[in-house]
Design an enzyme around this catalytic site. Sequence first.
Site, PDB file in Angstrom:
ATOM      1  N   GLU A  47      73.886  74.276  70.851  1.00  0.00           N
ATOM      2  CA  GLU A  47      75.013  74.364  69.928  1.00  0.00           C
ATOM      3  C   GLU A  47      74.783  73.278  68.874  1.00  0.00           C
ATOM      4  O   GLU A  47      74.542  72.122  69.234  1.00  0.00           O
ATOM      5  CB  GLU A  47      76.319  74.105  70.687  1.00  0.00           C
ATOM      6  CG  GLU A  47      77.511  74.362  69.807  1.00  0.00           C
ATOM      7  CD  GLU A  47      78.849  74.110  70.497  1.00  0.00           C
ATOM      8  OE1 GLU A  47      78.885  73.931  71.729  1.00  0.00           O
ATOM      9  OE2 GLU A  47      79.847  74.094  69.764  1.00  0.00           O
ATOM     10  N   ARG A 282      70.469  70.124  85.729  1.00  0.00           N
ATOM     11  CA  ARG A 282      70.290  69.396  84.484  1.00  0.00           C
ATOM     12  C   ARG A 282      69.654  68.043  84.777  1.00  0.00           C
ATOM     13  O   ARG A 282      69.715  67.535  85.898  1.00  0.00           O
ATOM     14  CB  ARG A 282      71.602  69.262  83.718  1.00  0.00           C
ATOM     15  CG  ARG A 282      72.674  68.448  84.371  1.00  0.00           C
ATOM     16  CD  ARG A 282      74.029  68.656  83.683  1.00  0.00           C
ATOM     17  NE  ARG A 282      74.068  68.171  82.318  1.00  0.00           N
ATOM     18  CZ  ARG A 282      74.354  68.934  81.248  1.00  0.00           C
ATOM     19  NH1 ARG A 282      74.613  70.205  81.377  1.00  0.00           N
ATOM     20  NH2 ARG A 282      74.396  68.414  80.039  1.00  0.00           N
ATOM     21  N   LYS A 292      77.059  64.783  74.386  1.00  0.00           N
ATOM     22  CA  LYS A 292      77.027  64.657  72.921  1.00  0.00           C
ATOM     23  C   LYS A 292      78.247  63.907  72.406  1.00  0.00           C
ATOM     24  O   LYS A 292      78.159  63.174  71.432  1.00  0.00           O
ATOM     25  CB  LYS A 292      76.974  66.037  72.287  1.00  0.00           C
ATOM     26  CG  LYS A 292      75.612  66.677  72.358  1.00  0.00           C
ATOM     27  CD  LYS A 292      75.654  68.006  71.620  1.00  0.00           C
ATOM     28  CE  LYS A 292      74.740  69.011  72.272  1.00  0.00           C
ATOM     29  NZ  LYS A 292      75.131  70.380  72.010  1.00  0.00           N
TER      30      LYS A 292
HETATM   31  P1  ATP Z   1      76.929  68.776  75.723  1.00  0.00           P
HETATM   32  O1  ATP Z   1      77.728  69.262  76.903  1.00  0.00           O
HETATM   33  O2  ATP Z   1      76.630  67.319  75.716  1.00  0.00           O
HETATM   34  O3  ATP Z   1      77.450  69.293  74.414  1.00  0.00           O
HETATM   35  P2  ATP Z   1      75.300  71.022  76.113  1.00  0.00           P
HETATM   36  O4  ATP Z   1      74.649  71.215  77.416  1.00  0.00           O
HETATM   37  O5  ATP Z   1      76.521  71.815  75.860  1.00  0.00           O
HETATM   38  O6  ATP Z   1      75.524  69.479  75.916  1.00  0.00           O
HETATM   39  P3  ATP Z   1      73.786  72.622  74.333  1.00  0.00           P
HETATM   40  O7  ATP Z   1      73.515  72.359  72.921  1.00  0.00           O
HETATM   41  O8  ATP Z   1      74.689  73.744  74.664  1.00  0.00           O
HETATM   42  O9  ATP Z   1      74.313  71.259  74.930  1.00  0.00           O
HETATM   43  O10 ATP Z   1      72.448  72.761  75.158  1.00  0.00           O
HETATM   44  C1  ATP Z   1      71.375  73.585  74.785  1.00  0.00           C
HETATM   45  C2  ATP Z   1      70.531  73.879  75.978  1.00  0.00           C
HETATM   46  O11 ATP Z   1      70.042  72.679  76.547  1.00  0.00           O
HETATM   47  C3  ATP Z   1      71.338  74.585  77.044  1.00  0.00           C
HETATM   48  O12 ATP Z   1      70.594  75.690  77.519  1.00  0.00           O
HETATM   49  C4  ATP Z   1      71.534  73.551  78.099  1.00  0.00           C
HETATM   50  O13 ATP Z   1      71.559  74.119  79.366  1.00  0.00           O
HETATM   51  C5  ATP Z   1      70.328  72.637  77.926  1.00  0.00           C
HETATM   52  N1  ATP Z   1      70.658  71.279  78.325  1.00  0.00           N
HETATM   53  C6  ATP Z   1      71.581  70.464  77.786  1.00  0.00           C
HETATM   54  N2  ATP Z   1      71.637  69.290  78.447  1.00  0.00           N
HETATM   55  C7  ATP Z   1      70.704  69.355  79.431  1.00  0.00           C
HETATM   56  C8  ATP Z   1      70.279  68.456  80.464  1.00  0.00           C
HETATM   57  N3  ATP Z   1      70.819  67.255  80.610  1.00  0.00           N
HETATM   58  N4  ATP Z   1      69.277  68.868  81.283  1.00  0.00           N
HETATM   59  C9  ATP Z   1      68.719  70.069  81.128  1.00  0.00           C
HETATM   60  N5  ATP Z   1      69.076  70.968  80.190  1.00  0.00           N
HETATM   61  C10 ATP Z   1      70.061  70.621  79.344  1.00  0.00           C
HETATM   62 MG    MG Z   2      76.894  73.768  75.404  1.00  0.00          MG
END
Ligand code: ATP
Ligand code: MG
Length: 579
Positions: A47, A282, A292
């Site tokens: 995102e 994760r 984030k």
């Molecule tokens: P936040 O919750 O901090 O906004 P998010 O997981 O929603 O982070 P996205 O931009 O939706 O962030 O993530 C993009 C991709 O990266 C998704 O497929 C997510 O599963 C993966 N991802 C994000 N954080 C991690 C992590 N700590 N370990 C492994 N994969 C991750």
């Molecule tokens: Mg997300």
Amino acid sequence: MSSNTSEPRTDLAHHGAEGAPPVSNFIRQAIDAAGVTSALRTRFPPEPNGYLHIGHAKSICLNFGLALDYGGRCNMRFDDTNPVKEDQEYVDSILDSVRWLGFDWVTPDETNLYYASDYFETFYQCAEHLIAAGHAYVDSQSADEIRQGRGTLTEPGTDSVWRNRPADESLSLLREMRAGKHPEGAHVLRARIDMRSPNLNLRDPILYRVRFAHHHRTGDAWCLYPMYDFAHPISDALEHITHSLCTLEFEDHRPLYDWLLERLAEGGLLTRPLPRQIEFARLNLAHTVTSKRKLQELVKSGTVDAWDDPRMPTLVGLRRRGFTPASIRLFCERIGVSKAHQWVEPAVLDQALRDDLDDKAARATAVLDPLKLELVNWPAETEEPCTAPIHPHHPERGLRHFALTRELWIERDDFAIVPPKGFFRLSPGNRVRLRYGVVIECTGHETDAQGRVTRVLATVLPDSKSGTPGADQYKVKGNIHWVSATQGIEAEVRMYDRLFTDPNPDSGGKNYLDSLNPSAKRVLKAFVEPSLGQAQAEDRFQFERHGYFVADRIDHRADRPVFNLAVTLKDSRGGNPKG
Ligand code: ATP
Ligand code: MG
């Protein structure tokens, strides 16, 4: 003399352990069992509401790495369905970071760059279809009523009074919602599944809501925005994703993912085979935070200088800190992929960088905490040329040149007035070798009014120059580095350490701001050997006896060098890097 960190694309097939076969994991086993080969299609779907961090690197290496290994494709997709927090600035930086990591979505025949916002019209048509087929309805309860009606883990939910609203009424309401005729919160579109399902995600989840918000790509064209759980499976299916890899929090959403795809495929809006969601754990990196929102707060509050502050776990921060793309891929390879919850020590990331840079980085000398050393029997005008290998294991890379002069800089802690037990460096009456130079004997020192040492005095022993026949006659235990005071270059050296003292700064209801490490950044005035005057931004070096440093990609100038500590030579928590 710069380190060569550009890598050929062929190395990437194994995303890290260059040349080694990929380590198997449960996802590869699932792919192998199903016999999927060149049709394999994955996606990386961030995102655009922040900068990518080390956790995202795990997902990038997994998705793009699988596509490379299986000869498939990985789509770069922006999951930009929530207009409120998203921005073009994030889109640009995300694309940049994925490319920097060494992956690409463009192939000779396809671009493979997608935006979920391009599917807004398709999502909407899917919604109308679900209503018409009896699988969705417009609910006019308040947000509170909807929440109460959902029930809990132990109590079933209750049907909304609008659950049996006729399809044509729901349809016209949805059209009015799209046309902006209803305020936010007045109505939502819900799937009609099962209010008594043990899985809360199946209790008539919300699919669409009204938001009068400007979208960074579609502007004001829409005031109806889809929920993630609705948009994501459809996006996957439209792009013919075979394996939709996501983190474990989405395990309980998988039945909804499958339900939606089945209903839409039945209706002919999507084609089979349908994508399959597979969840993995994760990455949580100890001594840091990766949410984030929290990273944003660190930037906004001025706790760190920017998103690319070298203390940040963002990919732009790690890059500025001196991490190489190869080291991050190697790290991701080493931590592996499983369903077990994972807290990884920063030492694992550090070691991956050492392992990458040891062979690549040119050696250099830097004195980080300078103390003047005067060679009292050395004529002031005499400049004795000295050399040292650019890399000790690669003689073909040549030599560095510098001169020995009467006045030198040495490290303050390489001198002790009263040497502690086992201290073999400089102290009154003691002899050491000046690395790549001569053997000296300490004859005295000067102090200021506070008793702080301001100058060390020594004599040079005859015929002791390194590499000359007489050099072996002197047996000394200490070997210290130095920089000529007249030829060395002044440099700013930024020393970095972990941002949080607590290994899990935000777990168990803790306020992560309570464990900020106040000395995570220290700025030193150092002196470096003359050859570093040629360093270019992002060149990486091993400063002998200290660690790996990078010329800062933003602030470094030939006439005003700035180096960042990327990683010490050894884990400083485990042992002293200085001999
Ligand atoms: P936040 O919750 O901090 O906004 P998010 O997981 O929603 O982070 P996205 O931009 O939706 O962030 O993530 C993009 C991709 O990266 C998704 O497929 C997510 O599963 C993966 N991802 C994000 N954080 C991690 C992590 N700590 N370990 C492994 N994969 C991750
Ligand atoms: Mg997300």
